[in-house]
Design a protein around this motif. Structure first.
Motif, PDB file in Angstrom:
ATOM      1  N   ASN A 391       6.491  -5.220 -10.584  1.00 16.82           N
ATOM      2  CA  ASN A 391       5.429  -4.513  -9.869  1.00 16.82           C
ATOM      3  C   ASN A 391       5.565  -3.002  -9.973  1.00 16.82           C
ATOM      4  O   ASN A 391       4.559  -2.284 -10.063  1.00 16.82           O
ATOM      5  CB  ASN A 391       5.415  -4.938  -8.397  1.00 16.82           C
ATOM      6  N   ALA A 395       2.920  -0.393 -11.536  1.00 10.19           N
ATOM      7  CA  ALA A 395       2.461   0.808 -10.838  1.00 10.19           C
ATOM      8  C   ALA A 395       2.689   2.062 -11.668  1.00 10.19           C
ATOM      9  O   ALA A 395       1.802   2.934 -11.770  1.00 10.19           O
ATOM     10  CB  ALA A 395       3.181   0.927  -9.492  1.00 10.19           C
ATOM     11  N   THR A 398       0.246   1.995 -14.663  1.00 17.94           N
ATOM     12  CA  THR A 398      -1.135   2.179 -14.199  1.00 17.94           C
ATOM     13  C   THR A 398      -1.407   3.646 -13.903  1.00 17.94           C
ATOM     14  O   THR A 398      -2.431   4.207 -14.313  1.00 17.94           O
ATOM     15  CB  THR A 398      -1.401   1.335 -12.948  1.00 17.94           C
ATOM     16  N   SER A 412      -7.214  -1.157 -15.192  1.00 17.96           N
ATOM     17  CA  SER A 412      -6.096  -1.877 -14.586  1.00 17.96           C
ATOM     18  C   SER A 412      -6.461  -2.410 -13.206  1.00 17.96           C
ATOM     19  O   SER A 412      -6.152  -3.557 -12.865  1.00 17.96           O
ATOM     20  CB  SER A 412      -4.871  -0.962 -14.488  1.00 17.96           C
ATOM     21  N   ASN A 416      -6.678  -6.407 -12.429  1.00 16.96           N
ATOM     22  CA  ASN A 416      -5.933  -7.074 -11.362  1.00 16.96           C
ATOM     23  C   ASN A 416      -6.866  -7.782 -10.394  1.00 16.96           C
ATOM     24  O   ASN A 416      -6.581  -8.897  -9.939  1.00 16.96           O
ATOM     25  CB  ASN A 416      -5.058  -6.058 -10.620  1.00 16.96           C
ATOM     26  N   GLU A 444       2.328  -4.699  -0.909  1.00 15.28           N
ATOM     27  CA  GLU A 444       2.211  -4.670  -2.360  1.00 15.28           C
ATOM     28  C   GLU A 444       0.813  -4.245  -2.807  1.00 15.28           C
ATOM     29  O   GLU A 444       0.662  -3.414  -3.719  1.00 15.28           O
ATOM     30  CB  GLU A 444       2.546  -6.043  -2.920  1.00 15.28           C
ATOM     31  N   ILE A 448      -0.298  -0.887  -5.106  1.00 14.17           N
ATOM     32  CA  ILE A 448      -1.009  -0.911  -6.386  1.00 14.17           C
ATOM     33  C   ILE A 448      -2.286  -0.080  -6.309  1.00 14.17           C
ATOM     34  O   ILE A 448      -2.670   0.601  -7.271  1.00 14.17           O
ATOM     35  CB  ILE A 448      -1.317  -2.365  -6.792  1.00 14.17           C
TER      36      ILE A 448
END
Length: 512
Positions: A391, A395, A398, A412, A416, A444, A448
């Motif tokens: 993750n 991040a 991205t 992105s 997602n 989370e 993001i």
């Protein structure tokens, strides 16, 4: 260790400890190149989906799949049944493979190749330029931004020349080996031919190693000496002759680092924690190797003036860095509420698109998702580390990919959203999925979103920089600030990963 080597190693340590955010964003940008490149296949896939949907081919695929068993027969136990099952898939493949989808796939591959040819030299030149700047106690990101533009074509020429030389050496060795084996075989002494071929192959490996050894320092000579392609090769040869111990030291460290990274990766893979390796290589191994070879070459040229090592302990600095990252993250969120709202809206649009796209496949066992199935064999400590590494890399890539005019960051976020929309629509037990996601998702998902908003922000800043409305130093400040924001995002994701590993799979089981 000689004084020259110790000075170079000390310089590497000093750069890492003194303002790491003035260098590492460019290495994160290097790992973000795939995130930039995936925009092309993502768009191609979207166009292909629209084509298949509007022509009725997706409906035909669904109809064909509804009559096919999900699990294939055992090809060894019943070859005829397996062959019949495979033949049933032929109409499905025929519906998906059309001239349009084929052309889209070819265009995507070509676009990926061309984009790589453009981006890799630019980012590599920026990285080494930043290393050179920091080793002279100057702003690394400012030097990197200038160097990416100035030296990219020379880096590309070096890469092409090295590939050509590798091809020539491999082809030449192959021809020699074939001639030796054939000649000695005709003479009736095949064993001698095999030995001669082995010697020729070893000579070829030595030649390839020599090529790589020279080209390892050639980009550094381009940056430090502002040399041309062939001038950098000549300067590198002079450096190796003048400092053979320093060059050999770098080669040993580089090879040892790659072996160590591969070994660690293999060990992590045994416990399914492979995603930590890219984090280590991005934030430690690659910048350390570039700094080391640049420091060695700068010392050879008498231009090594690194920043002073901080007086504080490394642990104190680490804690201060976490605190700064946390503060920068919240400052960024408070300063850009509308941007974050737009990112959330974009993710919801992606979720809706994924939900709709999955509708034709609801009820088909072949496409059914199951969170309980995904959690089989779940090992909490290993899973938590894997979730964090994966993750955080998402991040990081991205956010920094957004430098490319914000498009990759937008894609992105959409991607997602689409993925989770499809997954949610096809989930066999939606209530269990929601129960699993909620504890860690409350941390989370916002993390993001922050990374996506940061990527869009960097894209806007880069656009302003190209138009001359943002000074180079200000853009460098934006990149450095983005790095610290991502440190804060990493803290959020670390807590989310621990929750997903140790809490999310278990707490609801007594109730569902």
């Amino acid at each position: 260790m000689s004084r020259s080597l110790s000075d170079s190693v000390a310089a590497v340590v000093a750069v890492f400890r003194r303002r790491p955010g003035d260098l590492l964003p460019l290495y994160v940008l290097g790992t973000a190149i795939p995130a930039v490149a995936r925009v092309i296949p993502f768009l191609a896939a979207a166009v292909a989906y629209l084509h298949l949907e509007t022509t009725g081919r997706l409906r035909a695929v669904r109809d064909e799949l509804s009559g096919i068993e999900t699990a294939p027969p055992d090809p060894e136990a019943d070859p005829a049944a397996f062959e019949a099952w495979a033949e049933e898939l032929v109409p499905v493949v025929e519906q998906l493979l059309t001239p349009t989808t084929g052309a889209l796939a070819a265009a995507a591959v070509l676009g990926l190749v061309l984009l790589g040819i453009v981006l890799v030299p630019i980012v590599s030149a920026a990285q080494l330029s930043a290393c050179y700047g920091r080793l002279r106690d100057e702003r690394g990101l400012v030097a990197g931004i200038a160097g990416g533009r100035r030296y990219a074509l020379r880096f590309l020429a070096l890469y092409v020349l090295e590939v050509v030389l590798w091809i020539v050496v491999i082809a030449g060795v192959g021809a020699v080996v074939a001639a030796l084996v054939g000649g000695f075989s005709l003479a009736g002494v095949p064993l001698a031919g095999a030995l001669a071929a082995l010697l020729a192959a070893l000579a070829g490996i030595a030649a390839l190693a020599a090529v790589r050894a020279v080209f390892a320092f050639a980009p550094v000579a381009v940056v430090v000496d502002d040399a041309g392609v062939f001038g950098s090769l000549s300067a590198t040869a002079s450096f190796v002759r003048a400092r053979p111990v320093g060059a050999a030291f770098y080669y040993v460290i580089a090879i040892g680092s790659l072996i160590a990274l591969s070994t660690v990766g293999g060990l992590f893979a045994l416990f399914e924690v492979a995603s930590l390796v890219p984090v280590l290589s991005t934030l430690l191994v690659l910048p350390a190797l570039d700094l080391l070879k640049t420091a060695l070459y700068c010392d050879h040229r008498g231009r090594l003036t690194p920043p002073a090592t901080p007086d504080r302990s490394a642990w104190t600095q680490f804690r201060a860095g976490l605190g700064r990252g946390w503060g920068e993250m919240w400052s960024f969120v408070r300063a850009t509420p509308l941007l974050h709202a737009a990112v959330v809206a974009l993710a919801l649009v992606g979720f809706w698109l994924g939900w709709r796209a999955a509708a034709p496949f609801v009820g088909l066992e072949a496409f059914e998702a199951s969170i309980s199935g995904r959690l089989e064999g779940h090992v909490p400590p290993a899973a938590a580390l894997e979730f964090f590494g994966n993750n955080w890399m998402v991040a990081l890539s991205t956010a920094l990919s957004g430098v490319a005019f914000a498009v990759p960051a937008i894609v992105s976020v959409l991607f997602n959203g689409v993925f989770f929309g499809i997954y949610a629509r096809l989930e066999a037990d939606p209530l269990e999925l929601v129960a699993f996601v909620v504890p860690h998702g409350i941390l989370e998902i916002p993390a993001i979103f922050i990374a996506g908003a940061l990527g869009i922000s960097l894209g806007v800043a880069f656009w302003r920089r190209l138009r001359g409305r943002l000074p180079r130093v200000a853009f460098a400040d934006d990149l450095e600030r983005a790095f610290w924001v991502l440190v804060g995002v990493g803290i959020l994701l670390a807590v989310a990963a621990a929750t997903e590993g140790f809490v999310s799979p278990y707490y609801y089981q007594p109730f569902l």
